[in-house]
Design a protein around this motif. Structure first.
Motif: not given
Length: 268
Positions: A119-124
């Motif tokens: 989820a953080v990778q997608a947000f990034a």
């Protein structure tokens, strides 16, 4: 007589690197690059953090760790409550000089604790797209990167920003994940924990992180823009400053570093 750094146009620097390489097998030599301020303008870790603050992206379960961090460094929270507000207070303390930069880099990596890494990778990735990073790439480095690719030299990226955003940023310049060292949080069952997996690649730890990537290969050159790149710049056979910040610029001649020219053709 005042000493001035040797400024080289990108093409002249390529000539110097080629001469230095000599008969060394290219796969046994490495060029190391800092990311923020060197490969691109701005700081992608801060881009990610500021977007997280705007979106209140941090989970409340990380608040105790952030409060403990503030207490450890005697950062007054001034009534800030909630994970996002406490993280913002820590960053404000960094800006006013009361919270160390190394710890700020670490905090901006583990503050996503509780979130699934994916989820953080997608947000990034969304943040990177919105930030328009392709337009922020430093074009004067293109001849050096192209030379490395033609010659078969390994290129590595050593950054103190979070890996979740450094990887997609580095991909724009051809760096594979295996060639990137960046601030990395500890994980459990695919979720981020409120601590690091290893020290932030900052200052002297850039050397450790770099060597973990390429072992005993010949460290031909390093490229950086700030004083916390000095360990890396002076350990490599050739240190090159790219758009240096004032504190590094003041030390270029003393440290024997090259200065990569931007627009004007450098003097021979």
């Amino acid at each position: 007589m005042e000493r001035t750094p040797l400024t080289l146009a990108p093409e002249r620097l390529v000539e110097e690197l080629s001469a230095m390489l000599g008969d060394t097998e290219p796969q046994r030599a490495v060029l190391a690059f800092d990311g923020d301020g060197t490969l691109w303008s701005g700081d992608v870790g801060e881009d990610l953090f500021h977007a997280a603050m705007r979106e209140s992206f941090l989970l409340e379960e990380v608040e105790p760790a952030l409060v403990a961090e503030a207490a450890r460094h005697e950062v007054p929270l001034k009534g800030a409550r909630g994970a996002n507000a406490v993280a913002a207070a820590l960053f404000a303390a960094y800006l006013d000089g009361s919270y160390p930069e190394r710890e700020t880099c670490a905090m901006m990596t583990w503050c996503y604790a509780g979130r699934e890494l994916g989820a953080v990778q997608a947000f990034a990735q969304d943040v990177l797209t919105a930030a328009g990073l392709p337009s922020r790439l430093h074009r004067e480095l293109e001849p050096i990167l192209e030379f490395a690719e033609r010659a078969g030299l390994r290129r590595v990226l050593v950054s103190a920003s979070p890996r979740v955003i450094v990887e997609p940023a580095g991909a724009l310049r051809g760096f594979a994940p295996a060639d990137i060292a960046a601030a990395t949080p500890a994980l459990a069952d695919g979720r981020i924990l409120a601590r690091l997996h290893a020290p932030v690649p900052y200052a002297e730890h850039k050397l450790t992180a770099g060597r973990e990537l390429f072992g005993d290969a010949r460290w031909l050159a390093a490229f950086g823009d700030n004083v916390f790149d000095i360990d890396m710049l002076t350990t490599a056979e050739l240190g090159v400053a790219v758009r240096p910040k004032p504190r590094l610029e003041a030390q270029l001649a003393t440290l024997g570093l090259r200065l990569l020219a931007r627009d004007a053709v450098a003097e021979p």
